[in-house]
Motif scaffolding. Sequence first.
Motif, PDB file in Angstrom:
ATOM      1  N   ARG A  62       0.827  -1.200   0.000  1.00  0.00           N
ATOM      2  CA  ARG A  62       0.000   0.000   0.000  1.00  0.00           C
ATOM      3  C   ARG A  62       0.872   1.266   0.000  1.00  0.00           C
ATOM      4  NH1 ARG A  62      -3.928   1.626  -2.273  1.00  0.00           N
ATOM      5  NH2 ARG A  62      -5.762   0.849  -1.330  1.00  0.00           N
ATOM      6  N   TYR A  63       1.981   1.229   0.750  1.00  0.00           N
ATOM      7  CA  TYR A  63       2.886   2.378   0.810  1.00  0.00           C
ATOM      8  C   TYR A  63       3.497   2.644  -0.563  1.00  0.00           C
ATOM      9  CZ  TYR A  63       6.801   5.395   1.902  1.00  0.00           C
ATOM     10  OH  TYR A  63       7.676   6.446   1.908  1.00  0.00           O
ATOM     11  N   TYR A  65       2.313   1.740  -3.479  1.00  0.00           N
ATOM     12  CA  TYR A  65       1.247   2.199  -4.364  1.00  0.00           C
ATOM     13  C   TYR A  65       0.983   3.693  -4.163  1.00  0.00           C
ATOM     14  CZ  TYR A  65      -3.321   2.595  -6.565  1.00  0.00           C
ATOM     15  OH  TYR A  65      -4.359   2.988  -7.361  1.00  0.00           O
ATOM     16  N   ASN A  66       0.853   4.116  -2.900  1.00  0.00           N
ATOM     17  CA  ASN A  66       0.600   5.533  -2.603  1.00  0.00           C
ATOM     18  C   ASN A  66       1.797   6.404  -2.983  1.00  0.00           C
ATOM     19  OD1 ASN A  66      -1.991   5.114  -1.639  1.00  0.00           O
ATOM     20  ND2 ASN A  66      -1.299   4.826   0.461  1.00  0.00           N
ATOM     21  N   LYS A  67       2.999   5.906  -2.728  1.00  0.00           N
ATOM     22  CA  LYS A  67       4.214   6.657  -3.057  1.00  0.00           C
ATOM     23  C   LYS A  67       4.315   6.856  -4.565  1.00  0.00           C
ATOM     24  CE  LYS A  67       8.228   8.464  -1.929  1.00  0.00           C
ATOM     25  NZ  LYS A  67       8.321   9.748  -1.269  1.00  0.00           N
ATOM     26  N   ILE A  69       1.871   7.135  -6.672  1.00  0.00           N
ATOM     27  CA  ILE A  69       0.913   8.176  -7.043  1.00  0.00           C
ATOM     28  C   ILE A  69       1.453   9.563  -6.678  1.00  0.00           C
ATOM     29  CG2 ILE A  69      -1.381   9.110  -6.516  1.00  0.00           C
ATOM     30  CD1 ILE A  69      -2.308   6.170  -6.202  1.00  0.00           C
TER      31      ILE A  69
END
Length: 92
Positions: A62-63, A65-67, A69
């Motif tokens: 998740r980290y 993926y968010n990073k 973006i």
Amino acid sequence: MLRRPPRSTHFPYTTLFRSNERYKLYKKHYYKLDKLCKEIFKMLNKGVPVWEIANELNYQKRYIYNKKILCKKELLERIMKDPMYEKLRTKN
């Protein structure tokens, strides 16, 4: 019957030159990103899935993926603030 598209009146290397200018603009701002952003983009370019990037870099999926973006957003903002971007955009 199929028709041929009209021939361009532009010199063929004009498009190549424009894309080269765009590439330089991209690279200029890419190198200003932090190390993790560059590593994520490099691995994504090679076709590595996000979960594998997370395992390789010892982060949660998740980290990463968010990073990804946030890095993409930061890169686009930097490019769009550059005065060269407006020049390249109006050339088309």
